[in-house]
Design an enzyme around this catalytic site. Structure first.
Site, PDB file in Angstrom:
ATOM      1  N   GLU A  27      20.621  -7.971 -13.545  1.00  0.00           N
ATOM      2  CA  GLU A  27      19.927  -6.518 -13.647  1.00  0.00           C
ATOM      3  C   GLU A  27      20.327  -6.169 -15.170  1.00  0.00           C
ATOM      4  OE1 GLU A  27      19.552  -2.091 -11.922  1.00  0.00           O
ATOM      5  OE2 GLU A  27      21.102  -3.574 -11.132  1.00  0.00           O
ATOM      6  N   GLY A  30      18.144   0.603  -2.591  1.00  0.00           N
ATOM      7  CA  GLY A  30      18.784   1.819  -2.134  1.00  0.00           C
ATOM      8  C   GLY A  30      20.046   1.823  -1.957  1.00  0.00           C
ATOM      9  N   THR A  46      22.521   4.415  -4.446  1.00  0.00           N
ATOM     10  CA  THR A  46      22.751   5.669  -5.058  1.00  0.00           C
ATOM     11  C   THR A  46      22.431   6.766  -4.192  1.00  0.00           C
ATOM     12  OG1 THR A  46      22.192   5.163  -7.437  1.00  0.00           O
ATOM     13  CG2 THR A  46      22.753   7.324  -7.077  1.00  0.00           C
TER      14      THR A  46
END
Length: 265
Positions: free
Chosen positions: A244, A123, A125
């Site tokens: 990522e 969580g 954006t």
């Protein structure tokens, strides 16, 4: 630099191919047509330990490197699967692994490694912050032995398919900061405990992304679920971005290889 795979790495690729053969195109079409989550596929990968590639052996993972993790996700997409449905289970725990305390690691990582706990929701954006992460407005206010979370998030994937979410929230008002990169903190949110205080609105976007808008209304997070130091969360999150990006790039390569195979076939 030698870009050839070692025999061990090539074996990983072959093992992933075997798994994906049990989940042909028809499986993915059916999952998508029903707007379902590929539960059986993700469960199989978890049982075999492939999603625990980056978790050290001391916490029940396989202790592999970023190259091996990239091979796993690339081959899933190359073999016709959708790695996006499960890839955050690999890397979202990185912030916990690097910045969490010993108790947090022992409590969560072994169960994340086996798939008993799903940590796929991330969580960050928000609808009003754009790409300026330092201006996030979701707040975490400490009240005794817990934090109360209030605010909104958007484009947050797999919330309804996860047990835990890694959340970046504001613990110091923006206007009170000299260093605007501080004042944000990372929390482990147990989604199972906050079903009545967290509103989840699914968004109709890309295949198998299961993306949502979130509304927090006094969501409670125990103080012990703060990861690292209060106010240092942005740095912790940035620290995990390289892994990522590498893994998502590997998935894109897998999609490209699959497209070429289809075109050439």
């Amino acid at each position: 630099m030698d870009f050839n795979l070692t025999p061990e790495q090539q074996q990983i690729r072959e093992e992933i191919k075997k798994v994906c053969k049990d989940f042909p195109d028809s499986y993915w079409r059916e999952v998508d047509s029903k707007k379902e989550y590929p539960e059986a596929f993700v469960r199989k990968l978890s049982e075999l330990g492939w999603l625990a590639a980056l978790i050290p052996e001391e916490f029940g993972g396989t202790g592999l490197g970023i190259t091996e993790a990239s091979i796993i996700l690339e081959e899933i997409n190359h073999s016709g699967g959708v790695a996006t449905a499960c890839q955050p289970q690999m890397y979202t725990m990185g912030t916990l692994l690097r910045q969490g305390n010993d108790e947090q690691k022992k409590r969560y990582l072994p169960k994340i490694a086996t798939g008993e706990l799903r940590l796929q929701a991330f969580g960050v954006t928000e609808p009003d912050a754009g790409s300026e992460t330092t201006k996030l407005q979701t707040t975490a206010v400490r009240k005794g032995d817990k934090y109360l979370i209030n605010g909104q998030k958007i484009f947050i994937s797999r919330v309804l398919q996860s047990d835990l979410m890694l959340l970046l929230a504001r613990t110091t008002p923006y206007d009170e900061l000299e260093d605007k990169t501080r004042g944000l903190s990372v929390f482990i949110v147990d989604l199972r405990d906050n079903k009545n205080k967290l509103e989840v609105k699914p968004l109709d976007l890309m295949i198998n992304h299961h993306t949502n808008q979130l509304f927090f209304d006094d969501v409670e997070v125990p103080v012990e679920n703060l990861v690292g130091q209060e106010g240092m969360g942005l740095r912790y999150i940035i620290d995990g971005w390289n892994a990522e990006r590498i893994l998502v790039a590997a998935e894109a390569i897998g999609v490209g290889r699959a497209a070429l195979d289809k075109a050439a076939g």
